[in-house]
Design an enzyme around this catalytic site. Structure first.
Site, short mmCIF file in Angstrom:
data_model
loop_
_atom_site.label_atom_id
_atom_site.label_comp_id
_atom_site.label_asym_id
_atom_site.label_seq_id
_atom_site.Cartn_x
_atom_site.Cartn_y
_atom_site.Cartn_z
N SER A 259 75.40 52.14 16.36
CA SER A 259 76.41 51.22 15.81
C SER A 259 76.08 49.76 16.09
CB SER A 259 77.79 51.55 16.39
OG SER A 259 78.15 52.86 16.07
N GLU B 14 80.43 50.45 30.77
CA GLU B 14 80.10 49.07 30.41
C GLU B 14 80.05 48.14 31.61
OE1 GLU B 14 82.56 50.89 29.07
OE2 GLU B 14 81.77 51.40 27.11
N PHE C 175 84.73 46.26 24.57
CA PHE C 175 84.34 46.77 25.89
C PHE C 175 83.40 45.82 26.63
CE2 PHE C 175 84.83 50.40 22.86
CZ PHE C 175 86.17 50.59 23.14
N ASP D 25 89.56 52.13 12.84
CA ASP D 25 89.70 52.53 14.24
C ASP D 25 90.99 51.99 14.88
OD1 ASP D 25 87.51 54.11 14.31
OD2 ASP D 25 86.22 52.73 15.43
N ARG E 158 81.15 44.35 12.23
CA ARG E 158 80.79 45.66 11.71
C ARG E 158 80.49 45.60 10.22
NH1 ARG E 158 84.96 49.76 9.56
NH2 ARG E 158 83.53 51.31 8.73
#
Lengths: 313, 280
Positions: free
Chosen positions: A34, A55, A80, A114, A164
């Protein structure tokens, strides 16, 4: 219709391109497909390390590697990176001023389906408040590629905010003069200035065209580096146009709008209106639907321009 | 280890302890208890185990040290000063404005300090990163760290533990300074991290245990760690908080408070008596 490429794709390509430098190491937290660091991994598997879904550890490991002379790119979703690992970034990376670049993808509400848990709208506010940190929010694939190059040349921590979505290519690779901390003026104008970055830049371009049809000449500036911010170009715009509208895919608290306002009020006060997320969480939906729902359209920018013009003396 | 070597290490440890007392007294704050408990480990690392060069603190092939329990900066600073990275006298500037000796370690200002720490759980991750970089570059250096026992309550320690085993970091050795006390009291009462050895074993580590104040035991364990391949090593070092200062031993209240003048003088007198016994 312009070609569309996600800034995260450009990030992966840039890592692969500049990866021949053996000092470059890439860390990821189980999201390499991703974040597109897998593009680097295919070429240089021995210098790509998956740190798993951890993370905080990844950021401090990056710090340790950087202390041994590595240029470390640490990647995960912006939520994150800036959110969960804020304190590791602050204490282990920025305080010792270590050479770690944070490639934070899936920033903003255009993460889409999401939903709010994965839609960071605070990351710029968090990252720009840490001393030593450089914060970049490139608007297209060409400038994102250049941002990676600039980050490598810069010694010290850099936060690169990436998206994204596939977004229009705005810049020409040959003619783009990308410099850390230097804004780019896309159009001149004397009536108002629109300052945008990230995927709000194409929206601002559309707004500028709508305004032009109405006889309003807007100056359009891309502030891709939010920190250190290009004070000169902002002060000049404030003085010459007398009104500013900012546009960002981020909470209007603490992001680009705030950074511009900090410069303007201290140097050349003029009215400012801000287009951005109005201090509320995102939700699931298609990115385009969310942009309408959260007021991130060219029409929203035009509306704010009209409002700020009414305030202009 | 021969007796001469042990005597030398004991001398360095006593000098480090004096530095801890002088520093925290001059600062009027700081963490003497946990600094005193790891002083022998620090003496062993800097005067027996580690390849470092005071003339070239950033030497690429040097062994690295991370004080993951960064509040024990007084022990790190005293060890670095005893080694010769900077004058012992500077320990008296600890925590003062304009001093390079910050309350918690700062790698950018302190000669010989390899990582800035202070926020618990992060130093051990940085040590993992250093060990990974060493493997990547085929460097022979080793990375040493000291964790606090209370620090094991930080979840990040276990993220770091998992990654160290995953990448088979046999060039990483960490001590757990197991003095049994944290600020609010006994670690098993505040938030019990036991069984510590089983946890590290489950995470894939080579686990050893020593008396933190016995140089022969420390030396044997470190030697064993160096012979262990494909696994990081943790040495659980059973220690006494406030070690060698009678009124500080095993007292949680000395975790984060500095001695006053009278207490400082008493502590220094006790440590001087120890040095005298050693024939120094």
């Amino acid at each position: 219709m312009a070609e569309k490429i996600a800034t995260r794709v450009a990030y992966g390509n840039a890592l692969a391109e500049f990866g021949e430098d053996k000092n470059i190491v890439v860390l990821d937290a189980d999201l390499s497909k991703s974040t597109k660091t897998d593009t680097f991994k295919k070429k240089y598997p021995e210098r790509h390390f998956n740190m798993g879904i951890a993370e905080g550890n990844m950021m401090a490991v990056a710090a340790g590697m950087a202390s041994c002379g590595k240029t470390v790119f640490a990647s995960t979703f912006a939520m994150f990176a800036a959110g969960r690992a804020f304190e590791q970034i602050r204490n282990s990376i920025c305080y010792p001023n270590l050479n770690v670049k944070i490639g934070a993808t899936h920033a903003g509400i255009t993460v889409g389906e999401d939903g709010a848990s994965h839609q960071p709208i605070e990351d710029i506010a968090l990252m720009r408040s840490i001393p030593n940190m450089v914060v970049i929010s490139p608007s297209d694939a060409v400038s994102a590629f250049e941002a990676v190059k600039a980050a490598i040349s810069h010694s010290g921590p850099v936060y690169i905010r990436l998206g994204r979505l596939d977004v229009p290519v705005i810049y020409n690779k040959e003619s783009l003069d990308f410099k850390l901390g230097k804004g780019i003026q896309l159009t001149d104008g004397r009536d108002v200035t629109i300052i945008a970055n990230g995927l709000m830049l194409p929206e601002a371009i559309k707004a500028q065209e709508i305004l032009k049809e109405q006889g309003i000449e807007a100056r359009l500036i891309d502030i891709h580096t939010i920190k250190p911010i290009d004070k000169d170009i902002i002060i000049k715009a404030a003085k010459e146009t007398g009104a500013i509208v900012t546009a960002e895919e981020h909470n209007i608290l603490g992001g680009l709008g705030s950074a511009v306002a900090e410069v303007v009020v201290q140097n050349s006060p003029v009215p400012i209106k801000m287009v951005g997320i109005e201090d509320k969480f995102g939700k699931s939906g298609k990115p385009a639907e969310l942009m309408v729902r959260y007021g991130l359209t060219p029409e929203n920018i035009v509306e704010k321009v009209m409002a700020v013009l009414a305030m202009k003396k | 280890m021969n007796n001469e070597k042990i005597r030398n290490l004991k001398t360095h440890a006593a000098n480090i302890r004096k530095g801890i007392i002088e520093g925290t007294y001059a600062a009027g704050s700081g963490h003497p208890g946990g600094s005193l408990s790891c002083a022998d480990i620090m003496a062993y690392l800097y005067f027996e185990a580690m390849n470092v060069d005071v003339a070239n603190p950033k030497m690429l092939e040097r062994d690295r040290f991370v004080m993951s329990k960064g509040h024990c900066a007084p022990a790190l600073y005293a060890a670095l000063a005893e080694k010769g990275f900077f004058p012992m006298e500077d320990l008296k500037t600890l925590r003062h404005i304009d001093s390079y000796l910050q309350g918690h370690p700062n790698m950018d200002t302190v000669p010989g300090c390899d990582m800035s720490t202070g926020s618990l759980g992060q130093g051990i991750s940085a040590a993992v990163g250093m060990a990974m970089a060493g493997k990547l570059d085929n460097m022979q250096y080793r990375v040493y760290a000291v964790l606090g026992d209370g620090e094991l309550e930080e979840g990040q320690v276990w993220e770091a533990a998992m990654s160290a085993a995953h990448y088979k970091l046999d060039n990483l050795l960490t001590f757990v300074d197991y003095n049994g006390l944290q600020i609010d009291g006994n670690i098993t009462e505040v938030m019990n991290p036991e069984p510590i050895a089983d946890k590290f074993k489950a995470f894939g580590w080579n686990v050893l245990a020593v008396n933190a104040h016995n140089f022969e035991e420390i030396d044997n364990a470190v030697t064993q760690a160096k012979q262990t391949n494909n696994k990081p090593t943790v040495i659980i070092a059973h220690s006494i908080k406030g070690k060698d200062v009678s009124f500080m031993e095993n007292e949680a209240s000395w975790h984060g408070s500095a001695p006053n003048k009278e207490q400082k003088e008493k502590a220094i007198a006790e440590l001087d008596a120890l040095l005298k016994e050693l024939g120094v």
